[in-house]
Design a protein around this motif. Sequence first.
Motif, PDB file in Angstrom:
ATOM      1  N   SER A 197      42.853  34.846  47.672  1.00  0.00           N
ATOM      2  CA  SER A 197      44.031  35.470  48.268  1.00  0.00           C
ATOM      3  C   SER A 197      44.193  36.911  47.774  1.00  0.00           C
ATOM      4  O   SER A 197      44.490  37.819  48.556  1.00  0.00           O
ATOM      5  CB  SER A 197      45.270  34.650  47.928  1.00  0.00           C
ATOM      6  N   ASP A 213      41.589  39.100  49.422  1.00  0.00           N
ATOM      7  CA  ASP A 213      41.969  39.400  50.803  1.00  0.00           C
ATOM      8  C   ASP A 213      42.998  40.528  50.837  1.00  0.00           C
ATOM      9  O   ASP A 213      42.921  41.426  51.663  1.00  0.00           O
ATOM     10  CB  ASP A 213      42.539  38.159  51.502  1.00  0.00           C
ATOM     11  N   GLY A 214      43.955  40.456  49.933  1.00  0.00           N
ATOM     12  CA  GLY A 214      44.981  41.497  49.857  1.00  0.00           C
ATOM     13  C   GLY A 214      44.395  42.847  49.516  1.00  0.00           C
ATOM     14  O   GLY A 214      44.788  43.871  50.087  1.00  0.00           O
ATOM     15  N   GLU A 215      43.442  42.879  48.589  1.00  0.00           N
ATOM     16  CA  GLU A 215      42.789  44.134  48.219  1.00  0.00           C
ATOM     17  C   GLU A 215      42.001  44.707  49.393  1.00  0.00           C
ATOM     18  O   GLU A 215      42.032  45.905  49.649  1.00  0.00           O
ATOM     19  CB  GLU A 215      41.861  43.928  47.018  1.00  0.00           C
ATOM     20  N   SER A 268      48.435  39.626  39.516  1.00  0.00           N
ATOM     21  CA  SER A 268      47.810  40.264  40.673  1.00  0.00           C
ATOM     22  C   SER A 268      46.473  40.918  40.331  1.00  0.00           C
ATOM     23  O   SER A 268      45.970  41.726  41.096  1.00  0.00           O
ATOM     24  CB  SER A 268      48.756  41.311  41.258  1.00  0.00           C
ATOM     25  N   ARG A 280      42.589  44.169  52.585  1.00  0.00           N
ATOM     26  CA  ARG A 280      43.553  44.662  53.574  1.00  0.00           C
ATOM     27  C   ARG A 280      44.092  46.013  53.149  1.00  0.00           C
ATOM     28  O   ARG A 280      44.220  46.926  53.961  1.00  0.00           O
ATOM     29  CB  ARG A 280      44.696  43.665  53.746  1.00  0.00           C
ATOM     30  N   HIS A 281      44.395  46.162  51.867  1.00  0.00           N
ATOM     31  CA  HIS A 281      44.915  47.431  51.354  1.00  0.00           C
ATOM     32  C   HIS A 281      43.890  48.550  51.555  1.00  0.00           C
ATOM     33  O   HIS A 281      44.242  49.648  51.971  1.00  0.00           O
ATOM     34  CB  HIS A 281      45.287  47.283  49.875  1.00  0.00           C
TER      35      HIS A 281
END
Length: 144
Positions: free
Chosen positions: A80, A83-85, A49, A87-88
């Motif tokens: 991906s 994008d997650g970071e 991650s 969003r967080h």
Amino acid sequence: LDIPSLLLALKRCDEVAANPEFVREEALGPPAQRHGMAACILAFAKQGSSVEVLDYAIEWARTESVSTDELVAACQRRASLEDGEERHETVAEAASALAAAWNVANPQALASAIDRAKGAGVSAQMLALAEKRLRTLSERASAD
């Protein structure tokens, strides 16, 4: 070879701004085994991650001519993770704004912060508490 420990060491090297070329040479080993090591490190980094570690692994894989398919898959995984970071970060910012609006005791500001928090994906529990606070503030404002 302990690949998870190696990946953790890479992350630490990035944090202390170690010389990336030296780190690459030490991690990949002798020239005869570098291609295989780069492919192996890339495969494990894709499962993790850490964008930073994946960046190292992608760069090393390019340097050692790892297959284009593997590089594409790694780049997709990196996107991906980013994008997650993002969003967080968006959720964290919205939650922080919600907490600040909670403390101001301004119904309009709190309503605006609730709307933003809903759009960002703040937890339902936090939203329920904020909406309860908004009802209380609105009732107080109506009573005045």
